[in-house]
Design a protein around this motif. Sequence first.
Motif, short mmCIF file in Angstrom:
data_model
loop_
_atom_site.label_atom_id
_atom_site.label_comp_id
_atom_site.label_asym_id
_atom_site.label_seq_id
_atom_site.Cartn_x
_atom_site.Cartn_y
_atom_site.Cartn_z
N ASP A 145 -26.57 35.82 -39.24
CA ASP A 145 -25.72 35.34 -38.15
C ASP A 145 -24.48 36.23 -38.05
N GLU A 190 -26.11 34.06 -29.93
CA GLU A 190 -27.37 34.41 -30.58
C GLU A 190 -27.74 35.87 -30.34
N TRP A 213 -26.96 38.07 -33.30
CA TRP A 213 -27.61 37.89 -34.59
C TRP A 213 -28.43 39.11 -34.95
#
Length: 377
Positions: A84, A89, A92
Amino acid sequence: MSRVRVRDYKSIAGCDVAVGPLTLLVGPNGAGKSNFLDALAFVADAVTTTPHQAIETRKRLSEILRRVPEPAQSFSVVLDFVRDRGRDESEWERWTYGFEIAPASGSSAAFEVRWEECRMTRGPERTAGFRVERGIVGHPDRYRGAAVEPGNLFVPTIGTVSPRLSQLTGTLRGMRFYDIDTSTLRLPQPSVERAVLGRRGEHLGDVLGDLLTTYPEVKARVDDYMAAVAPGVTGIERQTAGRYVTVEMRQRTEVGAEARFGPDAVSDGTIRAAGVLAALFQPPVRDRHINLVGIETPEAGLHPAAADALYDALTEAAESVQVIATTQSNSWLDRDDIDPDSVLAFANSAGATIIGPLDATRRRLIQDGLYTVGRTT
């Protein structure tokens, strides 16, 4: 680790499953739970040492390749990891690493790494990685055409010169697997500094002593769990005997005094629980040198109430380290707080392992199988 793909490793013909912070592998004896853990351990062993040593530890390649319902010609393990890098997202980092190993063709070697691949992506773009085919590096360009010994892996070498890939090798080497043995826990061990708990429970005393020194609040949690597992126990401590180290258990007597017992006076279930707790909370876990702990049947030898306390310890530990544990405990499946997504159900059909998420049908089959075949708690 977020995803595991295994093909033709021992009894596992093929699986593609998600794993979380805490994953329980549930099923009767002989269903293949230990083989799943061993596939992960093989990757850690092969990267830490060499594939040759990892195979030798398991006797020979023929002992690893699936045999039924028909013999397999190779095996492969592919692991996915997610780092992370932010709340978005798209930021990531996603890593995929794996390899395939087969008997060598056209050479005197016993086996070869057919392919080895690593991919790191952030969002839609590939930003790092490599691909090796039968010892020839095809990617990245700066290593294209470089040769790797057919039975060796490329990731330990490239990890020494690439900071990004060194993170991956550290992650792979940071997986530890435990099949705790009560006789090993009771044996005095030579004293070592900065001890890591051994696979069978070696160096339990030094691990507990280091934990008391470096993370006393965590050591207090271990003692709390020991008290829940074995009422009357107030703690477990490092005990020296010359150059050797063992453990002693503190226990409150009926008159309120405290008695101390050596490891030979402690029940198998109680001292084994101490080994499990040490594996989960040891200093290298707190220091993030260990990122995954795999444990065989942590609840073995405990009555259901004590096993429930150990489940709570697994849950707490999973906040700091990924935990994958095999279990034969029906009581854990009946807990109101268990997340079905954290359970993988194992069954055996004609000698081949079947792995899937825990749905209502699998829950009933697993519980029936545990009760009639594999239940030991």
